[in-house]
Scaffold this motif. Structure first.
Motif, mmCIF file in Angstrom:
data_model
loop_
_atom_site.group_PDB
_atom_site.id
_atom_site.type_symbol
_atom_site.label_atom_id
_atom_site.label_comp_id
_atom_site.label_asym_id
_atom_site.label_seq_id
_atom_site.Cartn_x
_atom_site.Cartn_y
_atom_site.Cartn_z
ATOM 1 N N HIS A 130 0.841 -1.188 0.000
ATOM 2 C CA HIS A 130 0.000 0.000 0.000
ATOM 3 C C HIS A 130 0.881 1.246 0.000
ATOM 4 O O HIS A 130 1.885 1.317 0.714
ATOM 5 N N ALA A 131 0.449 2.198 -0.798
ATOM 6 C CA ALA A 131 1.157 3.473 -0.893
ATOM 7 C C ALA A 131 0.210 4.507 -1.477
ATOM 8 O O ALA A 131 -0.780 4.171 -2.145
ATOM 9 N N VAL A 132 0.502 5.765 -1.204
ATOM 10 C CA VAL A 132 -0.225 6.864 -1.847
ATOM 11 C C VAL A 132 0.444 7.119 -3.190
ATOM 12 O O VAL A 132 1.646 7.409 -3.242
ATOM 13 N N THR A 133 -0.295 6.977 -4.258
ATOM 14 C CA THR A 133 0.297 7.020 -5.593
ATOM 15 C C THR A 133 -0.440 8.009 -6.496
ATOM 16 O O THR A 133 -1.621 8.312 -6.288
ATOM 17 N N THR A 134 0.263 8.483 -7.491
ATOM 18 C CA THR A 134 -0.292 9.289 -8.566
ATOM 19 C C THR A 134 0.698 9.293 -9.712
ATOM 20 O O THR A 134 1.804 8.736 -9.588
ATOM 21 N N SER A 135 0.329 9.911 -10.804
ATOM 22 C CA SER A 135 1.207 9.959 -11.981
ATOM 23 C C SER A 135 1.026 11.292 -12.688
ATOM 24 O O SER A 135 0.032 12.003 -12.483
ATOM 25 N N PHE A 136 2.032 11.601 -13.504
ATOM 26 C CA PHE A 136 2.026 12.849 -14.267
ATOM 27 C C PHE A 136 2.665 12.569 -15.615
ATOM 28 O O PHE A 136 3.658 11.840 -15.698
ATOM 29 N N PRO A 137 2.121 13.121 -16.697
ATOM 30 C CA PRO A 137 2.687 12.830 -18.025
ATOM 31 C C PRO A 137 4.103 13.377 -18.167
ATOM 32 O O PRO A 137 4.427 14.469 -17.689
ATOM 33 N N CYS A 138 4.949 12.598 -18.815
ATOM 34 C CA CYS A 138 6.336 12.999 -19.067
ATOM 35 C C CYS A 138 6.520 13.066 -20.589
ATOM 36 O O CYS A 138 6.996 12.133 -21.226
ATOM 37 N N THR A 139 6.144 14.182 -21.140
ATOM 38 C CA THR A 139 6.182 14.350 -22.585
ATOM 39 C C THR A 139 7.291 15.274 -23.053
ATOM 40 O O THR A 139 7.796 15.131 -24.170
ATOM 41 N N THR A 140 7.694 16.227 -22.208
ATOM 42 C CA THR A 140 8.748 17.177 -22.553
ATOM 43 C C THR A 140 9.633 17.388 -21.323
ATOM 44 O O THR A 140 9.249 17.031 -20.199
ATOM 45 N N PRO A 141 10.817 17.981 -21.503
ATOM 46 C CA PRO A 141 11.640 18.300 -20.333
ATOM 47 C C PRO A 141 10.933 19.225 -19.343
ATOM 48 O O PRO A 141 11.229 19.190 -18.142
ATOM 49 N N LEU A 142 9.995 20.007 -19.811
ATOM 50 C CA LEU A 142 9.255 20.896 -18.920
ATOM 51 C C LEU A 142 8.341 20.119 -17.968
ATOM 52 O O LEU A 142 7.960 20.636 -16.915
ATOM 53 N N SER A 143 8.022 18.879 -18.325
ATOM 54 C CA SER A 143 7.165 18.068 -17.456
ATOM 55 C C SER A 143 7.818 17.810 -16.102
ATOM 56 O O SER A 143 7.135 17.703 -15.083
ATOM 57 N N HIS A 144 9.151 17.741 -16.085
ATOM 58 C CA HIS A 144 9.850 17.515 -14.824
ATOM 59 C C HIS A 144 9.779 18.735 -13.907
ATOM 60 O O HIS A 144 9.974 18.612 -12.697
ATOM 61 N N VAL A 145 9.495 19.902 -14.490
ATOM 62 C CA VAL A 145 9.330 21.114 -13.696
ATOM 63 C C VAL A 145 7.882 21.299 -13.266
ATOM 64 O O VAL A 145 7.593 21.676 -12.120
ATOM 65 N N LEU A 146 6.957 21.019 -14.167
ATOM 66 C CA LEU A 146 5.545 21.193 -13.855
ATOM 67 C C LEU A 146 5.038 20.109 -12.894
ATOM 68 O O LEU A 146 4.142 20.373 -12.091
ATOM 69 N N GLY A 147 5.604 18.914 -13.003
ATOM 70 C CA GLY A 147 5.132 17.813 -12.173
ATOM 71 C C GLY A 147 5.160 18.112 -10.677
ATOM 72 O O GLY A 147 4.137 17.999 -9.994
ATOM 73 N N PRO A 148 6.303 18.516 -10.110
ATOM 74 C CA PRO A 148 6.335 18.808 -8.673
ATOM 75 C C PRO A 148 5.355 19.904 -8.250
ATOM 76 O O PRO A 148 4.745 19.815 -7.181
ATOM 77 N N TYR A 149 5.206 20.941 -9.082
ATOM 78 C CA TYR A 149 4.297 22.019 -8.722
ATOM 79 C C TYR A 149 2.834 21.573 -8.750
ATOM 80 O O TYR A 149 1.999 22.098 -8.003
ATOM 81 N N ARG A 150 2.512 20.618 -9.572
ATOM 82 C CA ARG A 150 1.142 20.135 -9.666
ATOM 83 C C ARG A 150 0.853 19.015 -8.674
ATOM 84 O O ARG A 150 -0.260 18.909 -8.143
ATOM 85 N N VAL A 151 1.827 18.167 -8.418
ATOM 86 C CA VAL A 151 1.577 16.935 -7.661
ATOM 87 C C VAL A 151 1.784 17.124 -6.161
ATOM 88 O O VAL A 151 0.937 16.709 -5.348
ATOM 89 N N TYR A 152 2.884 17.719 -5.754
ATOM 90 C CA TYR A 152 3.237 17.738 -4.336
ATOM 91 C C TYR A 152 2.215 18.438 -3.435
ATOM 92 O O TYR A 152 1.909 17.940 -2.338
ATOM 93 N N PRO A 153 1.663 19.579 -3.816
ATOM 94 C CA PRO A 153 0.635 20.181 -2.941
ATOM 95 C C PRO A 153 -0.569 19.269 -2.747
ATOM 96 O O PRO A 153 -1.110 19.179 -1.634
ATOM 97 N N ARG A 154 -0.985 18.574 -3.786
ATOM 98 C CA ARG A 154 -2.146 17.690 -3.654
ATOM 99 C C ARG A 154 -1.802 16.435 -2.857
ATOM 100 O O ARG A 154 -2.627 15.926 -2.094
ATOM 101 N N LEU A 155 -0.587 15.937 -3.022
ATOM 102 C CA LEU A 155 -0.162 14.798 -2.209
ATOM 103 C C LEU A 155 -0.162 15.169 -0.720
ATOM 104 O O LEU A 155 -0.643 14.398 0.129
ATOM 105 N N ALA A 156 0.363 16.340 -0.412
ATOM 106 C CA ALA A 156 0.440 16.766 0.986
ATOM 107 C C ALA A 156 -0.947 16.932 1.596
ATOM 108 O O ALA A 156 -1.201 16.493 2.725
ATOM 109 N N SER A 157 -1.863 17.560 0.854
ATOM 110 C CA SER A 157 -3.211 17.750 1.385
ATOM 111 C C SER A 157 -3.947 16.417 1.525
ATOM 112 O O SER A 157 -4.693 16.210 2.492
#
Length: 333
Positions: A130-157
């Protein structure tokens, strides 16, 4: 007229540029849905080649680049142990590397040696159910920058709302998808040896800070409530605790009981000293007999001086006087 045409061309170019940038952001996952759930993680136990780092998470790009340059076809991985909101950014600890194998597969020996030549170490991460999981598309190098900003706040909440004990945060970057997982069990098994040593050091520093802020009995000098610290109790602390416990018990007794106890102790000490002195002086049997007679006379005087109170006491006094005057034998008055 020509100025107007140039202005229109500039506006068209600006609009095209904005549309291109907007499309690129959308393609990189700017508006992608972030669905967080709890369940089996997307990856099983993995063997990784890693480097342990300490510093701001924003500086992890160089380590990712080095890892990907050695094994460009391998998935990259990052394990982030600390919360930047609770720990200074320059002291945050993390691991960056590549996934050498997954599941029952064995890592490529040549590739593993290549990573080790560049200073990477090998470690196996366990499989959790068991783990808290999610995913984010990795289509461009910018995805590695957008991913943390989109995912981490929602994971924390998500974790905070459900009051889950989940750590550390793990990123696994594949060819077209970035998987995020936060284990709900066996969390410390995800600690690499360097992280375990860091934790031990932190625990020792916290213990030393607590010891400096406490007195000899282990109670905080600035607090009214004493606390018991973890670890092995020291002998001095046990002795002081025993002394303080005895003092507290004595203080809880009534004053009359304490005084009676002290009076009982004094005659006992005097009698002990008297017996020791008489034995040490080498007195004869006659002196012992004289002492005994004096002791009997002293007891008789004390009995005469004692006057019982009440009717029962008067009767007892009469009986004592009668016994003294009663003849002891024939011819004695």
């Amino acid at each position: 007229m020509s100025d107007l045409i140039l202005l229109l061309l500039a506006v068209v170019l600006l609009v095209c540029l904005m549309v291109t940038i907007g499309g690129f952001l959308l393609y990189s996952g700017l508006l992608s849905d972030v669905i967080i759930k709890t369940g089996p993680p997307p990856v099983r136990n993995v063997t990784i080649a890693y480097k342990f780092k300490e510093g701001s998470y924003k500086d992890c790009g160089a380590a990712y680049t080095e890892s990907c340059s050695i094994g460009p076809k391998l998935s990259s991985i990052g394990v982030f142990y600390d919360d930047p909101k609770q720990r200074p950014a320059e002291k945050c600890r993390y691991v960056v590397g590549s996934v050498l194998s997954e599941g029952e597969e064995k890592p490529d020996e040549e590739l593993q040696k290549l990573y080790e030549q560049f200073g990477f170490k090998v470690f196996s991460l366990p499989e959790v159910s068991h783990a808290v999981t999610t995913s984010f598309p990795c289509t461009t190098p910018l995805s590695h920058v957008l991913g943390p900003y989109r995912v981490y706040p929602r994971l924390a909440s998500y974790i905070e709302e459900r009051k889950l004990c989940a750590f550390p945060t793990i990123e696994i970057c594949g060819t077209d998808l970035i998987n995020y997982m936060v284990p709900l069990s066996r969390q410390t098994d995800f600690f690499v040896p360097e992280m375990k040593e860091e934790v031990k050091t932190d625990v020792k520093e916290e213990d030393s800070d607590e010891d400096r802020g406490t007195d000899i009995t282990g109670a905080d000098s600035h607090s009214d409530v004493s606390s018991v610290s973890g670890g092995v109790p020291w002998d001095s602390r046990e002795t002081s605790l025993a002394a303080s416990t005895a003092a507290s018990l004595a203080s809880s007794l009534p004053l009359r009981d304490v005084m009676d106890a002290n009076e009982d102790i004094k005659p006992r000490d005097q009698s002990d000293r008297g017996s020791n002195e008489s034995m040490g002086s080498g007195s004869s049997f006659e002196e012992l007999d004289m002492d005994q007679e004096e002791g009997d006379e002293r007891e008789d005087r004390e009995e005469d001086e004692e006057v019982p109170q009440g009717e029962d006491g008067a009767a007892e006094a009469v009986e004592l006087v009668a016994e003294k005057k009663e003849p002891l034998g024939d011819g004695e008055e």
